[in-house]
Design a protein around this motif. Structure first.
Motif, PDB file in Angstrom:
ATOM      1  N   PHE A 293       1.887   2.872   4.777  1.00  0.00           N
ATOM      2  CA  PHE A 293       2.250   2.740   3.371  1.00  0.00           C
ATOM      3  C   PHE A 293       3.205   3.849   2.923  1.00  0.00           C
ATOM      4  O   PHE A 293       4.011   3.636   2.025  1.00  0.00           O
ATOM      5  CB  PHE A 293       0.997   2.728   2.492  1.00  0.00           C
ATOM      6  CG  PHE A 293       0.267   1.409   2.492  1.00  0.00           C
ATOM      7  CD1 PHE A 293       0.921   0.254   2.082  1.00  0.00           C
ATOM      8  CD2 PHE A 293      -1.054   1.319   2.887  1.00  0.00           C
ATOM      9  CE1 PHE A 293       0.264  -0.975   2.083  1.00  0.00           C
ATOM     10  CE2 PHE A 293      -1.718   0.094   2.886  1.00  0.00           C
ATOM     11  CZ  PHE A 293      -1.050  -1.047   2.475  1.00  0.00           C
TER      12      PHE A 293
ATOM     13  N   THR B  99      -3.095   3.766   8.455  1.00  0.00           N
ATOM     14  CA  THR B  99      -2.758   2.891   7.328  1.00  0.00           C
ATOM     15  C   THR B  99      -1.933   3.629   6.277  1.00  0.00           C
ATOM     16  O   THR B  99      -0.942   3.101   5.758  1.00  0.00           O
ATOM     17  CB  THR B  99      -4.046   2.330   6.705  1.00  0.00           C
ATOM     18  OG1 THR B  99      -4.841   1.714   7.735  1.00  0.00           O
ATOM     19  CG2 THR B  99      -3.725   1.288   5.636  1.00  0.00           C
TER      20      THR B  99
ATOM     21  N   SER C 262      -5.452  -0.886   0.244  1.00  0.00           N
ATOM     22  CA  SER C 262      -4.022  -0.890  -0.090  1.00  0.00           C
ATOM     23  C   SER C 262      -3.811  -0.379  -1.514  1.00  0.00           C
ATOM     24  O   SER C 262      -2.878   0.394  -1.779  1.00  0.00           O
ATOM     25  CB  SER C 262      -3.430  -2.290   0.086  1.00  0.00           C
ATOM     26  OG  SER C 262      -4.184  -3.263  -0.598  1.00  0.00           O
ATOM     27  N   ASN C 263      -4.663  -0.782  -2.445  1.00  0.00           N
ATOM     28  CA  ASN C 263      -4.567  -0.281  -3.824  1.00  0.00           C
ATOM     29  C   ASN C 263      -4.641   1.248  -3.872  1.00  0.00           C
ATOM     30  O   ASN C 263      -3.789   1.916  -4.465  1.00  0.00           O
ATOM     31  CB  ASN C 263      -5.716  -0.837  -4.682  1.00  0.00           C
ATOM     32  CG  ASN C 263      -5.386  -2.179  -5.300  1.00  0.00           C
ATOM     33  OD1 ASN C 263      -4.319  -2.723  -5.094  1.00  0.00           O
ATOM     34  ND2 ASN C 263      -6.333  -2.720  -6.052  1.00  0.00           N
TER      35      ASN C 263
ATOM     36  N   SER D  60      -6.714 -12.301  -0.219  1.00  0.00           N
ATOM     37  CA  SER D  60      -6.973 -11.281  -1.235  1.00  0.00           C
ATOM     38  C   SER D  60      -7.122 -11.954  -2.599  1.00  0.00           C
ATOM     39  O   SER D  60      -6.489 -12.983  -2.866  1.00  0.00           O
ATOM     40  CB  SER D  60      -5.833 -10.268  -1.278  1.00  0.00           C
ATOM     41  OG  SER D  60      -4.674 -10.842  -1.837  1.00  0.00           O
TER      42      SER D  60
ATOM     43  N   ASP E 134      -1.522  -6.507  -2.601  1.00  0.00           N
ATOM     44  CA  ASP E 134      -2.455  -7.622  -2.418  1.00  0.00           C
ATOM     45  C   ASP E 134      -3.765  -7.438  -3.173  1.00  0.00           C
ATOM     46  O   ASP E 134      -4.621  -8.320  -3.164  1.00  0.00           O
ATOM     47  CB  ASP E 134      -2.732  -7.870  -0.929  1.00  0.00           C
ATOM     48  CG  ASP E 134      -3.475  -6.724  -0.246  1.00  0.00           C
ATOM     49  OD1 ASP E 134      -3.861  -5.770  -0.939  1.00  0.00           O
ATOM     50  OD2 ASP E 134      -3.659  -6.798   0.982  1.00  0.00           O
TER      51      ASP E 134
ATOM     52  N   VAL F 159      -1.612   3.102  -2.042  1.00  0.00           N
ATOM     53  CA  VAL F 159      -0.336   3.013  -2.764  1.00  0.00           C
ATOM     54  C   VAL F 159      -0.392   3.835  -4.051  1.00  0.00           C
ATOM     55  O   VAL F 159       0.551   4.563  -4.385  1.00  0.00           O
ATOM     56  CB  VAL F 159       0.019   1.538  -3.044  1.00  0.00           C
ATOM     57  CG1 VAL F 159       1.205   1.436  -3.999  1.00  0.00           C
ATOM     58  CG2 VAL F 159       0.332   0.817  -1.738  1.00  0.00           C
TER      59      VAL F 159
ATOM     60  N   TYR G  93      -8.493  -3.714   7.535  1.00  0.00           N
ATOM     61  CA  TYR G  93      -7.370  -2.970   6.970  1.00  0.00           C
ATOM     62  C   TYR G  93      -6.484  -2.457   8.099  1.00  0.00           C
ATOM     63  O   TYR G  93      -6.881  -2.478   9.283  1.00  0.00           O
ATOM     64  CB  TYR G  93      -7.880  -1.799   6.125  1.00  0.00           C
ATOM     65  CG  TYR G  93      -8.516  -0.699   6.951  1.00  0.00           C
ATOM     66  CD1 TYR G  93      -7.824   0.479   7.242  1.00  0.00           C
ATOM     67  CD2 TYR G  93      -9.806  -0.843   7.471  1.00  0.00           C
ATOM     68  CE1 TYR G  93      -8.401   1.479   8.019  1.00  0.00           C
ATOM     69  CE2 TYR G  93     -10.392   0.136   8.236  1.00  0.00           C
ATOM     70  CZ  TYR G  93      -9.687   1.299   8.513  1.00  0.00           C
ATOM     71  OH  TYR G  93     -10.254   2.270   9.292  1.00  0.00           O
TER      72      TYR G  93
ATOM     73  N   MET H 203      -0.716  -4.570   5.940  1.00  0.00           N
ATOM     74  CA  MET H 203      -1.335  -5.044   4.703  1.00  0.00           C
ATOM     75  C   MET H 203      -0.241  -5.109   3.639  1.00  0.00           C
ATOM     76  O   MET H 203       0.655  -4.266   3.595  1.00  0.00           O
ATOM     77  CB  MET H 203      -2.419  -4.081   4.221  1.00  0.00           C
ATOM     78  CG  MET H 203      -3.641  -3.990   5.091  1.00  0.00           C
ATOM     79  SD  MET H 203      -4.883  -2.892   4.358  1.00  0.00           S
ATOM     80  CE  MET H 203      -5.631  -3.992   3.160  1.00  0.00           C
ATOM     81  N   HIS H 204      -0.329  -6.106   2.769  1.00  0.00           N
ATOM     82  CA  HIS H 204       0.647  -6.204   1.677  1.00  0.00           C
ATOM     83  C   HIS H 204       0.331  -5.109   0.648  1.00  0.00           C
ATOM     84  O   HIS H 204      -0.827  -4.942   0.244  1.00  0.00           O
ATOM     85  CB  HIS H 204       0.554  -7.581   1.019  1.00  0.00           C
ATOM     86  CG  HIS H 204       1.718  -7.906   0.152  1.00  0.00           C
ATOM     87  ND1 HIS H 204       1.930  -7.301  -1.070  1.00  0.00           N
ATOM     88  CD2 HIS H 204       2.760  -8.770   0.322  1.00  0.00           C
ATOM     89  CE1 HIS H 204       3.029  -7.785  -1.614  1.00  0.00           C
ATOM     90  NE2 HIS H 204       3.552  -8.679  -0.780  1.00  0.00           N
ATOM     91  N   PRO H 205       1.333  -4.340   0.215  1.00  0.00           N
ATOM     92  CA  PRO H 205       1.052  -3.233  -0.703  1.00  0.00           C
ATOM     93  C   PRO H 205       0.538  -3.673  -2.066  1.00  0.00           C
ATOM     94  O   PRO H 205      -0.070  -2.875  -2.784  1.00  0.00           O
ATOM     95  CB  PRO H 205       2.412  -2.528  -0.842  1.00  0.00           C
ATOM     96  CG  PRO H 205       3.424  -3.544  -0.437  1.00  0.00           C
ATOM     97  CD  PRO H 205       2.758  -4.405   0.590  1.00  0.00           C
TER      98      PRO H 205
END
Length: 317
Positions: A311, A307, A193-194, A82, A188, A197, A180, A184-186
């Motif tokens: 999250f 996904t 993910s953006n 990322s 990243d 979150v 995805y 996934m890192h919240p």
């Protein structure tokens, strides 16, 4: 004493988003799995549930240094993927792609192992050809802020094919498009993910540019299926092969879909487009369909549900 006939597989970057799903799938298939990660962007929590498995081993190691192990196959996934992670230390990102490839190729040559390279759609840069076919050479800025990743992966592909031609090494080079899903890192910085979150926190959703730029999103389960099918394909198919979902969506469409699924007060806000951000991204997967019998099965609507549910547990809403 019974000698095991289990396939021994090493996954570098195995504690990352894709790597952890791959380790899990390989264990389900009855492999002995060595997960190698330096935890620069990988997260130990991604593989904690695998630690009790009798055929799983976790080793902390940086692939920019040589590694001496005995395995049958190598999946080389080690590299932050990322922009937030790979731009944090761009020199290290290039080293991971290039020195890491050299070290893993040297290992594969010594032990006569088949080796898979996780390349990227970013080798196409900001493309002038749409959709992107494997025969397209790309349009990449060699000195921009994304170059450490884009050019690092391009150089890694060069190394893989030189080892293939010069030493007859058994290689598989996959060009991975946006993927995805859970794990996934919240933070990243990736678009799904953006958006997820921000929406779950009730924040406004940030779109860079006017939102008309397009992306294609592949659910992680489909991507791992592609990895394994490609790795199991005949030796005369080294790649590169595009792996991704050809469904194409604008970033604005994605944002509006996420807001609809999450609910809440989020609005769209717009900021300048980052340097060298591609305007279009869509894979031509004709080769994967013909040679691997592979195509994605999970649509964006279903994949986003899985996904967002993941999250929601992290964000707590």
């Amino acid at each position: 004493m019974k000698v095991s006939n289990r396939k021994r597989v090493m996954v570098t970057g195995g504690a990352g988003f894709l790597g952890s799903h791959l380790c899990e799938r390989l264990l389900e298939q009855g492999c002995d799995v060595l997960c190698v990660d330096n935890f620069y962007s990988g997260v130990k929590d991604n593989v904690t549930h695998l630690l009790p498995h009798p055929h799983f081993e976790l080793q902390r190691h940086d692939v920019t240094f040589p590694l001496y192990v005995e395995v049958d196959e190598i999946y080389n996934l080690a590299c932050p993927a990322s922009p937030i992670h790979y731009q944090r230390d761009p020199v290290q990102t290039t080293k991971t792609s290039v020195h890491g490839a050299i070290n893993m190729l040297g290992l594969a040559k010594r032990i006569k192992a088949r080796i898979f390279q996780a390349s990227t759609s970013e080798v196409y840069g900001d493309p002038e050809v749409h959709p992107q076919q494997e025969s397209y050479w790309g349009r990449v800025n060699p000195i921009g802020i994304r170059s450490c990743y884009d050019e690092g992966k391009r150089c890694a592909e060069t190394l893989f094919f030189d080892y293939y031609r010069q030493y007859g090494l058994d290689i598989k080079v996959a060009r991975i498009f946006n993927t995805y899903g859970p794990r996934m890192h919240p933070n990243d910085g990736r678009v799904i993910s953006n958006f997820a979150v921000q929406a779950l926190r009730g924040e406004d959703i940030t779109i860079y540019g006017d939102g008309s730029q397009t992306r294609s999103f592949c659910f992680v389960n489909d991507m791992i299926d592609g990895f394994i099918r490609f790795m199991e394909s005949p030796s005369h198919l080294p790649g590169p092969v595009n792996l991704g979902n050809p469904g194409e969506f604008t970033i604005r469409q994605l944002a509006e879909t996420v807001i609809h699924k999450v609910g809440g007060p989020s609005r769209l806000i717009f900021k300048p487009l980052p340097q060298d951000d591609p305007r279009q991204r869509r894979p031509d997967i004709a080769q994967a369909m013909e040679h691997l019998g592979w195509q994605p099965r999970v649509g964006l609507d279903e994949g986003l549900d899985h996904t967002i549910a993941y999250f929601r547990k992290i964000v707590g809403r």
